[in-house]
Motif scaffolding. Structure first.
Motif, short mmCIF file in Angstrom:
data_model
loop_
_atom_site.label_atom_id
_atom_site.label_comp_id
_atom_site.label_asym_id
_atom_site.label_seq_id
_atom_site.Cartn_x
_atom_site.Cartn_y
_atom_site.Cartn_z
N VAL A 25 -10.15 -8.05 3.82
CA VAL A 25 -8.83 -8.69 4.06
C VAL A 25 -8.83 -9.86 3.13
O VAL A 25 -9.67 -10.90 3.32
CB VAL A 25 -8.52 -9.05 5.56
CG1 VAL A 25 -7.18 -9.63 5.45
CG2 VAL A 25 -8.42 -7.76 6.22
N ASN B 243 -10.94 -4.83 5.78
CA ASN B 243 -9.44 -4.20 5.66
C ASN B 243 -9.58 -2.63 5.73
O ASN B 243 -9.96 -2.08 4.89
CB ASN B 243 -8.85 -4.63 4.19
CG ASN B 243 -7.42 -4.08 3.86
OD1 ASN B 243 -7.17 -2.86 4.67
ND2 ASN B 243 -6.80 -4.77 3.30
N ILE C 40 -7.38 -0.31 5.90
CA ILE C 40 -6.62 0.42 4.80
C ILE C 40 -7.56 0.56 3.54
O ILE C 40 -7.57 1.71 2.96
CB ILE C 40 -5.37 -0.24 4.31
CG1 ILE C 40 -4.70 -0.43 5.66
CG2 ILE C 40 -4.46 0.38 3.36
CD1 ILE C 40 -3.39 0.50 5.91
N GLU D 78 -2.35 -6.07 3.68
CA GLU D 78 -3.09 -4.63 3.42
C GLU D 78 -3.51 -4.34 2.10
O GLU D 78 -4.30 -3.75 1.79
CB GLU D 78 -2.47 -3.53 4.04
CG GLU D 78 -1.85 -3.63 5.51
CD GLU D 78 -0.92 -2.85 5.85
OE1 GLU D 78 -0.37 -1.99 5.10
OE2 GLU D 78 -0.61 -2.59 7.27
N LYS D 79 -2.53 -4.75 0.98
CA LYS D 79 -2.75 -4.41 -0.25
C LYS D 79 -3.49 -5.27 -1.02
O LYS D 79 -4.22 -4.98 -2.12
CB LYS D 79 -1.31 -4.12 -0.75
CG LYS D 79 -1.35 -3.77 -2.04
CD LYS D 79 -1.61 -2.59 -2.56
CE LYS D 79 -1.65 -2.19 -4.03
NZ LYS D 79 -2.12 -0.96 -4.66
N ASP E 222 0.81 -1.06 -0.15
CA ASP E 222 -0.17 0.05 -0.03
C ASP E 222 0.87 1.30 0.02
O ASP E 222 1.76 1.46 1.05
CB ASP E 222 -0.80 0.14 1.14
CG ASP E 222 -1.81 1.41 1.31
OD1 ASP E 222 -2.62 1.33 0.34
OD2 ASP E 222 -1.69 2.03 2.12
#
Length: 574
Positions: free
Chosen positions: A386, A303, A305, A234-235, A198
């Motif tokens: 996630v 998630n 983020i 996260e990404k 991220d």
RNA sequence: CGGGGCGUAGCGCAGCCUGGUAGCGCGCUUGCUUUGGGAGCAAGAUGUCGGGUGUUCAAAUCACCCCGCCCCGACCA
């Protein structure tokens, strides 16, 4: 080098405060010593490995067109105030004052200094692009240093900074570094993967972490078993599912059921006897002070983020009880999309669900047979959860698996974050002032060495891959008091030395077992054992550390053989 | 920052509960024997028991304060 003259204090005992294998072995092998929490000394053997890593890094950076500089570690507060980080960096930034009461810090990274340097000396597009790098000690006052030199406060790092005139150039600079990093870690003999990371507010997919795969890694990564897609948790993206219609037909009517003190997914699932996949979790987030409901299937995790990026929020946290009550009219645990008074976004996992179970926005009640469209509306669907093992790869038909890794490198497109704040500008072809576009690229030197050990060891010690080995060969005379044995060992040693091979002669008056144990512990790839029985037949033994394989060679051939093996192993690593 | 643990010879640890001569293993020194996977025997050296204050005739041991280190969590990227 003669072993008898080396400062190589090996140890049998595992230090009581060393948790991970690499740390234990580095201490036992006499590579490092801890001075205080998170701060280590490198002994001769350890420092040789560090220099090996550095040399590979230097060669590849130079090859990629970067130029080496050396920036100060002590940095004035003014620069950090200018970038805005004097206040934002927090306690990791070690600050202090000089005799004149001026504020300084120890550099945890060097964006400020390099940007200052470049803005003074680069004035025109003709001087761009530039990529400058250094290998230098950083200091970050980590909250909790851990795992020896893998997560410490003072550590060696290669950091490079690119400056470009435009986006296209910046992208090219990034790609060059990406390629150089692949070369570096391959040459180090590591099993690694570049993973998408991220990049926060900077945007785009222009951030990759280079992860060395190891069980003890601090970071989890998701990767595709079929293609080369890999990302940190996260990404990691999740593709929009193909089946998005719940199917036709009349749906059963909405039904409210009393569910006293039943709040969590597990409780609801057990109480109503439905699977978690049938339940929709409704989480109320506080995004910059505004409430937002996020819907997700009961067996998945949000998630944050992704939510934060999707909403474009600066701050995102789970809402407190007051905000939840305002939004739903019920205490925590009974939120649902039907009639909720805030904006509603939903993860793709909601698509395709029919007859869902949700909170009723009423204390001690849940709803059954909830259906999208009929009972509630969603402002937008997005990838908000996630990733889980078994998810479909977002790039191909493969399946996502999880692994653990150690982050040894990070390439990052900075954009104009620092160049703007610090006015690093140039004149373009038309005489117009423009802001330079930057990238930054880091490699943890000590961490790379430690990660290598995490990947290459057995119960006897370290197994260095040839490119990072402190020495390529150790010549072990079984008994130094036998003159013929010692003479032959010394001849082999001298010949290898003359040929430029990095070699140790273990001339200590120790029993063979002690020497073998030490050689294994410090992980020298090749060991030449000179013993009286073999020597009587004109032979010596070559032991390969990695495979444990034992071969006999004529004393006259051994040096040539060893040189060939070393050359081959260094070559395959290039 | 919250919780937990530890600090005794170079390293690993016991002793502390129940106050009374500071110990064990490895390492180190010397000698003899041994010599292909961390040898055996013998003789040695090595300690502000993390620091301070207190209690006591007496403190490694009990009490309080401080310092350091480690683990879990929070935080951070």
């Amino acid at each position: 080098m003669l072993y008898s003259e080396m400062h190589l204090p090996t140890g049998r005992e595992v230090p009581s405060d060393a948790e991970v294998v690499s740390n234990q072995l580095m201490i036992r092998a006499g590579m490092i010593r801890k001075l205080t929490s998170g701060i280590y000394s490198y002994l001769p053997l350890g420092y040789r490995v560090i220099r090996k890593v550095e040399q590979i890094v230097r060669e590849e950076m130079n090859k990629a067109g970067a130029q080496e500089v050396h920036l100060p570690m002590v940095q004035p507060a003014e620069l950090w105030q200018e970038s805005g980080r004097w206040n934002y960096y927090g306690k990791e930034l070690l600050r202090f004052r000089d005799r004149n009461d001026r504020d300084y810090c120890l550099g945890p990274t060097h964006e400020e200094v390099i940007t200052d340097l470049v803005r003074h000396d680069i004035k025109t597009y003709r001087q761009l692009p530039k990529n400058l790098y250094q290998i230098q000690t950083k200091f970050r006052d980590e909250v909790r240093p851990r795992f020896g030199v893998m997560r410490c406060r003072e550590f060696g790092m290669k950091d490079a900074y690119s400056f470009d005139a435009d986006e296209a150039g910046a992208e090219k600079s990034y790609e060059k570094m990406f390629a150089a990093y692949n070369n570096i870690f391959r040459r180090c003999g590591l099993k690694f993967r570049p993973v998408e990371a991220d990049s926060g507010s900077i945007g785009g997919s222009f951030s990759h972490e280079f992860m060395v795969l190891a069980e003890s890694g601090e970071d989890a990564i998701a990767f595709c078993e079929k293609c080369d897609y890999a990302a940190n948790l996260e990404k990691a993206e999740i593709a929009r599912p193909e089946k998005t219609e719940p199917g036709d037909g009349d749906r059963p009517a909405l039904e409210s059921v009393e569910t006293p003190n039943v709040r969590t997914i597990d409780e609801v699932s057990a109480f109503l006897n439905v699977s978690p996949q049938q339940i929709v979790k409704t989480l109320i987030f506080n995004a910059d002070g505004r409430a937002c409901a996020v819907l997700i299937r009961g067996d998945h995790e949000v998630n944050e983020i992704k939510v934060k990026n999707f909403l474009g929020a600066a701050e995102l946290e789970l809402a407190d009880d007051e905000m939840i009550f305002k939004a739903t009219g019920a205490p925590r645990g009974f939120a649902g999309p039907v009639g909720v008074k805030v904006r509603v976004i939903a993860d793709y996992s909601i698509l395709g669900l029919a007859d869902m179970v949700t909170g009723a926005n009423r204390e001690n009640h849940h709803l059954k047979n909830v259906n999208l469209g009929r009972d509630f509306a969603v402002e937008a669907f997005a990838d908000l959860r996630v990733v889980q093992p078994g998810d479909a790869c977002p790039r191909c038909a493969g399946e996502i698996k999880f692994a653990r890794g150690i982050e040894v490198g990070h390439v990052f497109k900075l954009g104009t974050k620092y160049s703007k704040a610090m006015k690093a500008v140039y004149l373009d072809r038309d005489g117009r002032e423009k802001t330079m576009i930057m990238g930054c690229y880091g490699i943890g030197i000590g961490r790379t060495a430690a990660a290598c050990i995490e990947q290459n060891f057995d119960q006897n010690g370290i197994i260095w891959p040839m490119p990072l080995a402190p020495y390529a060969v150790i010549v072990t005379p079984v008994n130094i008091n036998e003159t013929e044995v010692m003479k032959a060992a010394r001849e082999i040693y001298d010949e290898l030395l003359a040929a430029g091979v990095e070699v140790i002669l273990d001339d200590r008056d120790e029993r063979a077992g002690v020497k073998f144990k030490d050689a294994d512990l410090i992980g020298i790839p090749l060991r030449i054992v000179v013993g009286s029985k073999n020597l009587a037949q004109g032979r010596v033994e070559l032991k390969i550390r990695k495979t444990g394989e034992n071969r006999l060679y004529a004393t006259s051939d051994i040096c040539e053989e060893v040189r060939a093996i070393i050359a081959a192993e260094l070559k395959t690593a290039v």
